[in-house]
Motif scaffolding. Structure first.
Motif, mmCIF file in Angstrom:
data_model
loop_
_atom_site.group_PDB
_atom_site.id
_atom_site.type_symbol
_atom_site.label_atom_id
_atom_site.label_comp_id
_atom_site.label_asym_id
_atom_site.label_seq_id
_atom_site.Cartn_x
_atom_site.Cartn_y
_atom_site.Cartn_z
ATOM 1 N N UNK A 90 0.729 -1.209 -0.082
ATOM 2 C CA UNK A 90 0.024 0.016 0.042
ATOM 3 C C UNK A 90 0.965 1.263 0.033
ATOM 4 N N UNK A 91 1.913 1.233 0.845
ATOM 5 C CA UNK A 91 2.744 2.262 0.833
ATOM 6 C C UNK A 91 3.101 3.012 -0.469
ATOM 7 N N UNK A 92 3.522 2.060 -1.580
ATOM 8 C CA UNK A 92 3.784 2.450 -3.002
ATOM 9 C C UNK A 92 2.612 3.506 -3.685
ATOM 10 N N UNK A 93 1.431 3.145 -3.314
ATOM 11 C CA UNK A 93 0.331 3.600 -4.137
ATOM 12 C C UNK A 93 -0.512 4.776 -3.268
ATOM 13 N N UNK A 94 0.029 5.019 -2.243
ATOM 14 C CA UNK A 94 -0.621 5.822 -1.271
ATOM 15 C C UNK A 94 -1.066 7.221 -1.684
#
Lengths: 441, 304, 342
Positions: free
Chosen positions: B146-150
């Protein structure tokens, strides 16, 4: 208590009426539109904590300020969100600005971050909207201006220096406060001999450690070099490396507590504030708010009173060399900015919020240092009074360097400095990291 | 879990007679149940101690005041002070945040389980062109945290006006939990006896009818397992609620509540310990209640 | 997680790529249905997969593609993305092949973070795996309180990273109980503190991560062991096998698939490790226990360097992908061929 609140409300009412008059006479058009009856809701994001148990904290005060303003301008209501500082600064505000649907009023720390926000066209230019209020704040407002235009209004601005325990200085046989680094080094030796941890630093949070370098840089670099450095981002002047070398030499004298890399700035008893607050360490380099932190570690009011009497404050000592102004101080504050699409009432509200009487109410909250010179007489604490005087008489007041350079270069700087504290960095490494970061932004 | 070897043959529960003989053998060979049990119990006690020790320390810390904690961080509270716990439990905020966490976790779980099982069925049982590519797309989602697309995610949710709304958290959580759900459910569905399906079709049941009336009840152990995983994931998630729900404490979930509480009661470490301890309780109760379901689900899957 | 179960058709989990490469499976009927039945089939497929696919495309795929796009730009995350400057592969170059001051400021910390991820994988296999397996084998028997023990050992897995992080911070505080215990034993705690000491910080972090995730491995292995046929163990016992021989020859090989799938999950989890590291102090003041994900957040997004952060995210994705595919092809394939033999 109720009486006191009413008095503040009344004075606030009077103040704002006076301001309306003042701004009308200065041909300010926005003020007259703000008096129009169209209902307006201002969303307001701030980081001030409200007291859960009836404490009179800044968060409560902002609610009151909003309520008072609504009483004066029944068409203006507020939707307030209190958000933790890191979340607010790093995620909520940037994301909200990106999305094009930002709060009308939000926390603004000035400096490099504000430059970015202005360049992206997010902030309302307040220069011509509330000129009288800006002028009233004097030089402290400068940190919230970009290229001569005012984009935010600070409500507090403090400077930092070294807090110390008078009783522990006495115990170590130290008389007076150190004026030079040599004297400070001698005091450190004396404190160690007396079995006292000389200085506490919360290096785990990075910035408390970084502030040592900021101060050395302020002594090492001329005002001109510092002032030019946040536009050109040129750190090739040897004074920046020299600041790191001065810091390195100081760290080598082992003045800090054991395991300082693991200590937080505040919060728990083993944080830097906790060590000083509980009398385990003698000194800490920190901003004006720290006295309130120390008080938090006292069991009762009597202990607080004893502590208040015992805590002293002195300006960062002068170094033996360097082109900096020895009376220059570092400082920083909090303010608010208006989003570009915010209603005109936003600017007027910021003028109200920084007006003398609202600032007096702000100053009445323990630990708060108002920015409006007119509210200075409300400061009860002798230490904060002393700070306000030093701020007023300083040759130069420099905004915290990490704020000043913005998140990118500022972050690289803090990382480099903590690496120096941890033994993995070098004075040159700090400057290289800053230069590299500047090249990528 | 797994064990394909056995799944071809139906494995019955241990036959009491055989098991007794096995135990008798153990005692014959010197590994008597009692001796080896002591060893097992020793390991068990060590494991329990290491697990519970830190948690008990935290809970006890909540019964101290700041002064006690500073003077005596490691000892028992003396006296036990209930102020911290009572202060948290008597204000509505803790309960409110618990309800928020529960609502978000339950809706996320239901959504993931239904959508994931539905998607797993054709991926396991239909033959169609591009099936493995489709499956591969879902699986690739596992590699992307999720961190990538936050940030893009936040901007999208913001533009839909879902900031501050629990569904702003629920929808992305369902999406990010889908890969693992489909990965578990596909072989699970594939393992259901094919004869059953064929018999159902001969009886004139449609594919959809088969899915709802036969497959779903049979797939329950797997669904419980993925459901529990999704629930735990949602209950513990931090980054997404941080962006979507921060601001008004009344909208926050418990992990956010812990950090917000930590921020507000900065110097009051024992209150933080109390709040943190209390926020563990719902997860632990849920877990104690569900642990058997997880193991049932796991063993059920093996016996499939 | 798990469940290879048993289709018996070589269709293990996570092996989509392989299965499709292998062509139609043996025994899969060719499309025998007439045209309208085919349309009906596609409608059914759409009905079943559609909702999940839609949610997945909107909330996972689209944001991820956006992140890939950002990675080619210099963007401070403050101005609108439309005004960002296209820089090609600069962000990738800075992360992987930085020269001069960039090497020291960007490439080296990134490679340090990356090496931490791989160290965690190696340590998980070398420490967590044997330990969890041993505990599972020992606990795989009847004794009083067994259920309670299993529940307790698994418990840390359900606690959130925030709570676990706050808890361990209190315990491993410079003057906290851990330091006191160590000093009572006559030893010294790390000079910089448990988490912040340059040499010890990584190990402390690994300990906390293990505390939280060891229980999961134990419970997975126990569940696998509970499915191992008791007849087999009994037969071996009658043949005179010792306890350890039974474990080594029967139990461990038979839960091999469980172990391999745990390893797969552990590897992916190690590459993406973030929440825990972030909650403990953002990878450490000197990056001593940073991971790629914490580096991405700290040096990318927290420094308003969104293009760079996105490039790190893409690199992380590619590494996960390569590792995952490699693992599936080399290790999990064995499980499938083993199944075929059975």
């Amino acid at each position: 208590m109720a009486n006191k609140k009413r008095v503040i409300a009344l004075t606030a009412l009077a103040a704002s009426a006076a301001m309306l008059l003042a701004s009308c006479t200065s041909n300010d058009t926005s003020a007259s539109t703000s008096a129009s009856a169209a209902p307006v809701t201002l969303t307001w994001w701030h980081n001030a904590i409200a007291g859960a148990d009836g404490k009179n904290l800044t968060g409560d005060y902002w609610q009151k300020v909003a309520d008072d303003y609504t009483a004066l301008h029944p068409n203006v209501t507020f939707k307030i969100e209190q958000i933790e500082t890191n979340d607010l600064q790093r995620t909520r505000i940037p994301a909200a600005l990106q999305s094009g649907d930002a709060p009308d009023i939000f926390q603004a720390w000035g400096g490099g971050e504000m430059v970015q926000q202005v360049n992206a066209g997010y902030l309302m230019d307040l220069t011509d909207k509330i000129p009288a209020a800006i002028k009233e704040l004097g030089s402290s407002a400068a940190g919230w201006s970009v290229a001569g235009k005012q984009y935010g209004m600070p409500y507090t601005f403090g400077i930092e220096g070294i807090w110390y325990h008078k009783s522990l200085f006495d115990k170590a046989g130290i008389t007076g406060t150190p004026k030079t680094m040599d004297e400070l080094n001698a005091d450190v030796t004396k404190l160690k001999a007396a079995g006292v941890t000389p200085i506490a630093v919360g290096a785990s949070d990075k910035w408390p450690a970084a502030h040592w370098w900021y101060n050395f840089a302020l002594r090492s670099c001329s005002t001109d070099v510092i002032q030019a450095s946040n536009t050109a981002f040129d750190f090739s002047d040897p004074c920046f490396v020299a600041a790191g070398k001065d810091l390195q030499a100081f760290i080598d004298t082992k003045p800090f507590q054991d395991q300082y890399l693991s200590s937080k700035a505040q919060q728990d008893p083993t944080s830097a504030a906790g060590l000083v607050g509980t009398g385990k360490a003698a000194m800490e380099l920190m901003g004006h708010w720290e006295l309130g932190q120390y008080e938090g570690f006292q069991a009762d009011d009597a202990a607080k009173a004893t502590l208040d009497a015992d805590m002293g404050w002195f300006n960062f000592p002068a170094t033996s060399s360097g082109a900096g102004d020895p009376t220059a101080v570092l400082g920083g504050g909090d303010g608010f900015a208006c989003y570009k699409d915010a209603p005109a009432e936003c600017a007027d509200f910021l003028a109200y919020l920084t007006s003398v009487d609202v600032q007096k109410g702000f100053a009445a909250i323990p630990g708060n240092l108002p920015v409006n010179p007119g509210a200075a007489d409300q400061i009860a604490s002798p230490q904060l009074k002393q700070l306000a005087d030093v701020r007023a008489s300083a040759g130069y007041v420099q905004l915290w360097l990490d704020t000043y350079y913005g998140t990118n270069v500022g972050g690289a700087m803090n990382d480099g400095i903590v690496a120096l504290f941890g033994g993995t960095g070098t004075p040159q490494g700090i400057v290289d990291g800053m230069t590299a970061a500047a090249a990528t932004q | 879990m797994t064990l394909k070897t056995n799944s071809r043959r139906p494995v019955k529960g241990p036959t009491p007679g055989l098991w007794a003989r096995y135990r008798a053998y153990l005692s014959r060979t010197g590994l008597s149940p009692s001796a080896s049990n002591y060893f097992s119990i020793g390991v068990a006690i060590a494991g329990v101690g290491l697990t519970l020790g830190p948690i008990i320390y935290l809970v006890l810390g909540g019964f101290k005041d700041l002064h006690q904690y500073a003077m005596n961080p490691s000892g028992l509270p003396d006296p036990f002070l209930f102020r911290n716990y009572w202060g948290i439990l008597s204000t509505g905020l803790f309960w409110r945040q618990m309800l928020n966490s529960a609502f978000i976790a339950i809706v996320t779980t239901v959504g993931v389980v239904i959508l994931g099982t539905m998607a797993a069925y054709p991926l396991a049982r239909y033959k169609f062109k591009g099936r493995e590519v489709l499956y591969g797309v879902f699986v690739a989602g596992l590699m992307f945290p999720l961190t990538v697309a936050i940030l893009p995610l936040y901007l999208m949710i913001h533009s839909w006006g879902l900031v501050g709304n629990p569904f702003g958290v629920i929808l992305p959580q369902i999406a990010f939990a889908l890969p693992v759900t489909i990965i578990i459910m596909r072989p699970f569905v594939a393992a259901l006896p094919k004869e059953l399906e064929e018999a159902a079709f001969i009886d004139g049941v449609t594919r959809i009818g088969y899915f709802w009336r036969i497959l779903l009840p049979l797939a329950r152990p797997g669904m419980v397992t993925v459901g529990v995983l999704a629930f735990i994931g949602s209950w513990n998630s931090y980054l997404l609620p941080l962006l979507i729900l921060a601001g008004d404490p009344a909208h926050m979930t418990l992990p956010l509540g812990v950090t917000a509480f930590k921020g507000q009661h900065g110097s009051d470490n024992t209150a933080i310990m109390a709040f943190t301890s209390l926020s563990m309780v719902p997860a632990l109760i849920f877990f104690i209640f569900m642990e058997r379901r997880i193991v049932e689900g796991l063993t059920g899957a093996v016996k499939g | 997680m798990t469940f290879t179960t048993a289709s018996g058709k070589g269709n293990g989990p996570v092996v989509g790529a392989k299965a499709s490469a292998a062509g139609p499976r043996p025994g899969s009927p060719k499309n025998k249905q007439p045209g309208n039945a085919s349309a009906r089939k596609w409608a059914e497929i759409g009905l079943f997969v559609g909702p999940a696919l839609l949610v997945f495309l909107v909330f996972v795929v689209y944001p991820v593609i956006s992140a890939v796009r950002y990675s080619f730009y210099k963007w401070n995350g403050v101005k609108q993305f439309s005004e960002a400057e296209f820089v090609g592969l600069d962000n990738y170059r800075r992360a992987l092949f930085g020269q001069g001051i960039f090497k020291k400021a960007y490439t080296e910390p990134f490679l340090t973070a990356l090496s931490h991820n791989f160290e965690i994988i190696a340590l998980s296999m070398a420490i967590q795996l044997p330990l969890a397996l041993l505990v599972a084998l020992i606990l795989n028997r009847q004794f009083r309180g067994r259920t309670v023990v299993r529940v307790i050992i698994f418990a840390p897995y359900v606690l959130s990273e925030v709570i676990t992080g706050v808890m361990w911070f209190v315990i491993l505080d410079p003057n906290g109980i851990a330091t006191r215990i160590v000093e009572a034993l006559g030893l010294h705690s790390p000079a910089g503190g448990w988490f912040e000491d340059v040499h010890w910080g990584f190990w402390t972090m690994f300990f906390v991560v293990s505390w939280k995730y060891l229980g999961l491995a134990i419970i997975l292995f126990l569940a696998g062991l509970s499915g191992v046929s008791k007849e087999l163990q009994e037969a071996a016992a009658i043949d005179g096998a010792s306890w350890w021989q039974i474990q080594r020859r029967i139990n461990i090989p038979l839960i091999g698939p469980t172990i391999r799938i745990w390893a797969f999950l552990s590897i992916i989890g190690s590459i993406q490790l973030f929440d825990m590291v972030w909650v403990l102090n953002r990878g450490g003041t000197q990056g001593q226990y940073s991971t790629v994900a914490s580096y991405m957040m700290d040096k990318g997004f927290y420094r308003s360097d969104w293009g760079y952060g996105s490039a790190i995210a893409v690199i992380m994705f590619l590494i996960s992908l390569v590792v995952a595919i490699g693992y599936m092809l080399v290790i999990l394939r064995r499980d499938n061929s083993t199944t075929a033999k059975n």
